[in-house]
Design a protein around this motif. Sequence first.
Motif, short mmCIF file in Angstrom:
data_model
loop_
_atom_site.label_atom_id
_atom_site.label_comp_id
_atom_site.label_asym_id
_atom_site.label_seq_id
_atom_site.Cartn_x
_atom_site.Cartn_y
_atom_site.Cartn_z
N SER A 77 0.82 -1.22 0.00
CA SER A 77 0.00 0.00 0.00
C SER A 77 0.85 1.27 0.00
O SER A 77 0.39 2.33 -0.44
N SER A 78 2.10 1.17 0.46
CA SER A 78 2.97 2.35 0.50
C SER A 78 3.41 2.78 -0.90
O SER A 78 3.94 3.90 -1.06
N LEU A 79 3.18 1.94 -1.89
CA LEU A 79 3.58 2.28 -3.26
C LEU A 79 2.46 2.95 -4.06
O LEU A 79 2.63 3.23 -5.24
N TYR A 80 1.33 3.20 -3.40
CA TYR A 80 0.26 3.94 -4.07
C TYR A 80 0.51 5.44 -3.97
O TYR A 80 0.97 5.94 -2.94
N LYS A 81 0.20 6.13 -5.04
CA LYS A 81 0.34 7.57 -5.10
C LYS A 81 -0.94 8.19 -5.64
O LYS A 81 -1.79 7.50 -6.21
N ASP A 82 -1.06 9.51 -5.49
CA ASP A 82 -2.18 10.26 -6.05
C ASP A 82 -1.65 11.39 -6.91
O ASP A 82 -0.62 12.00 -6.59
N VAL A 83 -2.37 11.68 -8.00
CA VAL A 83 -2.01 12.81 -8.84
C VAL A 83 -3.29 13.44 -9.38
O VAL A 83 -4.26 12.74 -9.68
N ASN A 84 -3.29 14.76 -9.45
CA ASN A 84 -4.37 15.48 -10.11
C ASN A 84 -3.99 15.64 -11.58
O ASN A 84 -3.00 16.30 -11.90
N VAL A 85 -4.77 15.03 -12.46
CA VAL A 85 -4.48 15.11 -13.89
C VAL A 85 -4.95 16.45 -14.44
O VAL A 85 -5.60 17.24 -13.74
N SER A 86 -4.64 16.71 -15.70
CA SER A 86 -4.84 18.04 -16.27
C SER A 86 -6.29 18.48 -16.31
O SER A 86 -6.58 19.67 -16.32
N ARG A 87 -7.22 17.53 -16.31
CA ARG A 87 -8.64 17.95 -16.30
C ARG A 87 -9.23 18.04 -14.89
O ARG A 87 -10.45 18.14 -14.73
N GLY A 88 -8.37 17.97 -13.88
CA GLY A 88 -8.79 18.24 -12.52
C GLY A 88 -9.26 17.05 -11.72
O GLY A 88 -9.70 17.22 -10.58
N LEU A 89 -9.15 15.86 -12.26
CA LEU A 89 -9.56 14.65 -11.54
C LEU A 89 -8.37 14.04 -10.81
O LEU A 89 -7.23 14.19 -11.24
N ASN A 90 -8.67 13.36 -9.72
CA ASN A 90 -7.62 12.66 -8.97
C ASN A 90 -7.53 11.22 -9.44
O ASN A 90 -8.54 10.54 -9.62
N TYR A 91 -6.31 10.76 -9.64
CA TYR A 91 -6.05 9.35 -9.94
C TYR A 91 -5.16 8.78 -8.85
O TYR A 91 -4.15 9.39 -8.49
N SER A 131 -7.25 -1.54 -9.57
CA SER A 131 -5.85 -1.93 -9.72
C SER A 131 -5.56 -3.27 -9.06
O SER A 131 -4.66 -4.01 -9.49
N TYR A 132 -6.32 -3.61 -8.03
CA TYR A 132 -6.10 -4.86 -7.30
C TYR A 132 -6.23 -6.08 -8.20
O TYR A 132 -5.57 -7.10 -7.96
N ASP A 133 -7.05 -6.01 -9.23
CA ASP A 133 -7.25 -7.17 -10.09
C ASP A 133 -5.99 -7.58 -10.83
O ASP A 133 -5.94 -8.68 -11.40
N TRP A 134 -4.98 -6.72 -10.84
CA TRP A 134 -3.69 -7.05 -11.45
C TRP A 134 -2.69 -7.54 -10.41
O TRP A 134 -1.51 -7.70 -10.73
N VAL A 155 -13.50 4.09 -9.35
CA VAL A 155 -13.24 3.00 -8.40
C VAL A 155 -12.01 3.30 -7.57
O VAL A 155 -11.11 4.05 -7.98
N GLY A 156 -11.96 2.71 -6.39
CA GLY A 156 -10.80 2.84 -5.52
C GLY A 156 -10.55 4.28 -5.13
O GLY A 156 -11.48 5.03 -4.78
N GLY A 157 -9.28 4.70 -5.20
CA GLY A 157 -8.93 6.05 -4.79
C GLY A 157 -9.03 7.09 -5.87
O GLY A 157 -8.66 8.25 -5.66
N THR A 158 -9.51 6.72 -7.04
CA THR A 158 -9.62 7.64 -8.18
C THR A 158 -10.99 8.32 -8.17
O THR A 158 -11.96 7.78 -7.63
#
Length: 329
Positions: A3-17, A41-44, A66-69
């Motif tokens: 879980s420590s390898l998960y990150k968040d980023v706001n993409v150019s259209r303003g959504l969080n991934y 992402s868990y399915d991988w 789904v998830g943190g997005t």
Amino acid sequence: MDSSLYKDVNVSRGLNYRYYHSPASHGKPTLLFLHGFPSSSYDWHRQIEYLQPKGYGLIVPDGLGVGGTSKPDSPEAYRFALMARDIVDILDAEGIQKVVGIGHDWGSVVLSRLANLYSERMHAFGWIALSYTPPAPQLRDVDTMIAEGRAQTGNDLFGYWKYFSKDDAYRTCEKNIDSFVQLLYPISPQIWYDWFSPVGKAEEWLETNRTPGRPQWLSQEEYDVIRATLSDSGLRSLVNYYKGWVKGVNVEDDKGIPEDAIPIRKPALFIAATRDSVCTAVNGKFIMSQLAPHAKIVELDVGHWAHMEATEEVNRELESWVENLGISA
């Protein structure tokens, strides 16, 4: 998955991934994994557990809904060209110039738009269950798609689209979450032939709350994680994959894709699932023969979830294919 390898980023259209990132080592390339519906992402995780110790870089996002997005309400947010741009924003945030892309289900369509619009960011393309999906510059009515599927295969193929695109369908899916999970991750591929593809049968399954159990290829722990992820995320946003397609939100974007960007010229792999009643192996192989005739084709006697139903085979095929590309970080 760490879980420590998960990150968040706001993409150019303003959504969080939210995405999983394990950096490449030993000169290995970075692999991008894109899931579909109703995955996360868990399915991988079985592919991650196999490939990460070998030094491959990994970018594995939670897709929209789904998830943190972010979980947008509008089907317009699910335009594939926009989601492809979102993925490029993630790569930019990590300073990664090129990746090997691997997609499944709707993730295969996002990967296809990356091929059409951002091919310079990709080393190669791997599709699982659902093949490369070329642009569709004209709206295809879902009833016409169902009629064509019935005529060609004797099966409606896309009958469940009519249900998932209803405004209130997600409520029943959320209420009867075990029934939903056990329909999407069936104990046998035959369930999709009988209860998923035919018009009206998915609705009947969910309304009557059928729960035949989890498939043998899914552990109880995996089932519990998938169930909890979907319960926490809800399904209101996720079903916009279907609402968006039915409403034709991708048509204008697809019209703008140049003809010379449609054929796949870079290395490609298609892992076909011969018991998948929706993403049929026959149709997938035909598309690849027309638009990516050089692609390596692998057929597995499994249903839609090939990377979970035949994990060892898929992992071996992915690793062998990537190794033979002869690329590095």
